[in-house]
Write a protein that holds these residues in place. Structure first.
Motif, PDB file in Angstrom:
ATOM      1  N   ARG A  30       9.474  -9.747  12.843  1.00 15.59           N
ATOM      2  CA  ARG A  30      10.823  -9.163  12.784  1.00 15.59           C
ATOM      3  C   ARG A  30      11.761  -9.774  13.817  1.00 15.59           C
ATOM      4  O   ARG A  30      12.966  -9.846  13.594  1.00 15.59           O
ATOM      5  N   ASN A  31      11.218 -10.196  14.937  1.00 17.34           N
ATOM      6  CA  ASN A  31      12.040 -10.768  15.997  1.00 17.34           C
ATOM      7  C   ASN A  31      12.130 -12.283  15.939  1.00 17.34           C
ATOM      8  O   ASN A  31      12.761 -12.891  16.802  1.00 17.34           O
ATOM      9  N   PHE A  32      11.511 -12.883  14.925  1.00 18.60           N
ATOM     10  CA  PHE A  32      11.604 -14.334  14.776  1.00 18.60           C
ATOM     11  C   PHE A  32      13.045 -14.681  14.423  1.00 18.60           C
ATOM     12  O   PHE A  32      13.694 -13.987  13.638  1.00 18.60           O
ATOM     13  N   GLU A  33      13.550 -15.740  15.018  1.00 21.41           N
ATOM     14  CA  GLU A  33      14.936 -16.141  14.782  1.00 21.41           C
ATOM     15  C   GLU A  33      15.210 -16.293  13.281  1.00 21.41           C
ATOM     16  O   GLU A  33      14.475 -16.979  12.572  1.00 21.41           O
ATOM     17  N   GLY A  34      16.235 -15.606  12.809  1.00 15.84           N
ATOM     18  CA  GLY A  34      16.623 -15.680  11.409  1.00 15.84           C
ATOM     19  C   GLY A  34      16.106 -14.564  10.542  1.00 15.84           C
ATOM     20  O   GLY A  34      16.589 -14.370   9.433  1.00 15.84           O
ATOM     21  N   CYS A  35      15.121 -13.808  11.022  1.00 18.77           N
ATOM     22  CA  CYS A  35      14.593 -12.673  10.256  1.00 18.77           C
ATOM     23  C   CYS A  35      15.439 -11.438  10.548  1.00 18.77           C
ATOM     24  O   CYS A  35      15.651 -11.079  11.710  1.00 18.77           O
ATOM     25  N   ARG A  36      15.923 -10.800   9.510  1.00 19.02           N
ATOM     26  CA  ARG A  36      16.780  -9.618   9.652  1.00 19.02           C
ATOM     27  C   ARG A  36      16.099  -8.326   9.237  1.00 19.02           C
ATOM     28  O   ARG A  36      16.561  -7.239   9.570  1.00 19.02           O
ATOM     29  N   HIS A  37      14.995  -8.444   8.488  1.00 13.14           N
ATOM     30  CA  HIS A  37      14.355  -7.238   7.953  1.00 13.14           C
ATOM     31  C   HIS A  37      12.952  -7.600   7.477  1.00 13.14           C
ATOM     32  O   HIS A  37      12.749  -8.686   6.941  1.00 13.14           O
ATOM     33  N   LEU A  38      12.002  -6.699   7.667  1.00 11.50           N
ATOM     34  CA  LEU A  38      10.642  -6.909   7.184  1.00 11.50           C
ATOM     35  C   LEU A  38      10.037  -5.565   6.827  1.00 11.50           C
ATOM     36  O   LEU A  38      10.104  -4.621   7.619  1.00 11.50           O
ATOM     37  N   GLN A  39       9.456  -5.492   5.641  1.00 13.43           N
ATOM     38  CA  GLN A  39       8.710  -4.308   5.210  1.00 13.43           C
ATOM     39  C   GLN A  39       7.410  -4.756   4.575  1.00 13.43           C
ATOM     40  O   GLN A  39       7.326  -5.852   4.012  1.00 13.43           O
ATOM     41  N   LEU A  40       6.419  -3.869   4.622  1.00 12.49           N
ATOM     42  CA  LEU A  40       5.161  -4.071   3.917  1.00 12.49           C
ATOM     43  C   LEU A  40       5.061  -2.989   2.855  1.00 12.49           C
ATOM     44  O   LEU A  40       5.208  -1.803   3.157  1.00 12.49           O
ATOM     45  N   TRP A  41       4.852  -3.409   1.625  1.00 13.53           N
ATOM     46  CA  TRP A  41       4.704  -2.482   0.510  1.00 13.53           C
ATOM     47  C   TRP A  41       3.299  -2.613  -0.066  1.00 13.53           C
ATOM     48  O   TRP A  41       2.686  -3.663  -0.007  1.00 13.53           O
ATOM     49  N   ARG A  42       2.803  -1.509  -0.638  1.00 12.63           N
ATOM     50  CA  ARG A  42       1.525  -1.530  -1.350  1.00 12.63           C
ATOM     51  C   ARG A  42       1.788  -1.115  -2.790  1.00 12.63           C
ATOM     52  O   ARG A  42       2.547  -0.184  -3.044  1.00 12.63           O
ATOM     53  N   GLN A  43       1.173  -1.810  -3.719  1.00 12.33           N
ATOM     54  CA  GLN A  43       1.359  -1.490  -5.135  1.00 12.33           C
ATOM     55  C   GLN A  43       0.813  -0.100  -5.423  1.00 12.33           C
ATOM     56  O   GLN A  43      -0.315   0.223  -5.040  1.00 12.33           O
ATOM     57  N   GLU A  44       1.608   0.696  -6.091  1.00 14.79           N
ATOM     58  CA  GLU A  44       1.217   2.054  -6.484  1.00 14.79           C
ATOM     59  C   GLU A  44      -0.086   2.000  -7.278  1.00 14.79           C
ATOM     60  O   GLU A  44      -0.256   1.162  -8.164  1.00 14.79           O
ATOM     61  N   GLY A  45      -1.003   2.882  -6.935  1.00 12.44           N
ATOM     62  CA  GLY A  45      -2.257   2.993  -7.676  1.00 12.44           C
ATOM     63  C   GLY A  45      -3.316   1.983  -7.289  1.00 12.44           C
ATOM     64  O   GLY A  45      -4.374   1.938  -7.908  1.00 12.44           O
ATOM     65  N   ASN A  48      -5.474  -2.628  -2.691  1.00 10.93           N
ATOM     66  CA  ASN A  48      -5.613  -3.985  -2.162  1.00 10.93           C
ATOM     67  C   ASN A  48      -4.501  -4.950  -2.581  1.00 10.93           C
ATOM     68  O   ASN A  48      -4.600  -6.141  -2.334  1.00 10.93           O
ATOM     69  N   VAL A  49      -3.428  -4.454  -3.189  1.00 13.29           N
ATOM     70  CA  VAL A  49      -2.310  -5.313  -3.581  1.00 13.29           C
ATOM     71  C   VAL A  49      -1.104  -4.948  -2.725  1.00 13.29           C
ATOM     72  O   VAL A  49      -0.618  -3.809  -2.768  1.00 13.29           O
ATOM     73  N   PHE A  50      -0.634  -5.912  -1.944  1.00 12.83           N
ATOM     74  CA  PHE A  50       0.462  -5.703  -1.006  1.00 12.83           C
ATOM     75  C   PHE A  50       1.570  -6.715  -1.260  1.00 12.83           C
ATOM     76  O   PHE A  50       1.336  -7.798  -1.798  1.00 12.83           O
ATOM     77  N   PHE A  51       2.766  -6.343  -0.817  1.00 12.21           N
ATOM     78  CA  PHE A  51       3.923  -7.225  -0.869  1.00 12.21           C
ATOM     79  C   PHE A  51       4.604  -7.186   0.492  1.00 12.21           C
ATOM     80  O   PHE A  51       4.736  -6.106   1.082  1.00 12.21           O
ATOM     81  N   THR A  52       5.034  -8.329   0.980  1.00 10.07           N
ATOM     82  CA  THR A  52       5.971  -8.315   2.099  1.00 10.07           C
ATOM     83  C   THR A  52       7.349  -8.541   1.507  1.00 10.07           C
ATOM     84  O   THR A  52       7.524  -9.293   0.545  1.00 10.07           O
TER      85      THR A  52
END
Length: 98
Positions: A30-45, A48-52
């Motif tokens: 999140r603090n890397f130059e140029g990064c404005r936002h970061l979230q981690l999502w998990r697929q419903e149901g 073991n399936v995630f999205f950044t």
């Protein structure tokens, strides 16, 4: 600004290792130059399936991150936990919905 979405499917026994790694490194990303936002999502149901989901100032800012030693170390550790090859998309917002 661009939005980067990365889908990652982990071996079920490696989910805890991945979430621990993400917790350890999320502030640095999140603090890397140029990064404005970061979230981690998990697929419903699933467990073991995630999205950044991240926002970057530009494609060049994302590339600066992607070619950094920090990313290479983080991605190497993450990739070792995969069940399937990751998929990634860089997108831009086309229309603002009211």
């Amino acid at each position: 600004m661009i939005v980067r979405v990365v889908k990652m499917v982990f071996r079920p026994e490696c989910v805890t290792d991945f979430t621990a790694l993400f917790e350890e490194r999320k502030a640095l990303i999140r603090n890397f130059e140029g990064c404005r936002h970061l979230q981690l999502w998990r697929q419903e149901g699933t467990q073991n399936v995630f999205f950044t989901y991240s926002h970057w100032d530009s494609e060049s800012a994302l590339d600066h991150y992607r070619f950094s030693a920090f990313f290479k170390d983080t991605w190497g550790k993450t990739k070792a936990l995969f069940l399937e090859k990751a998929e990634a998309w860089s997108v831009i917002q086309e229309h603002i919905l009211d």
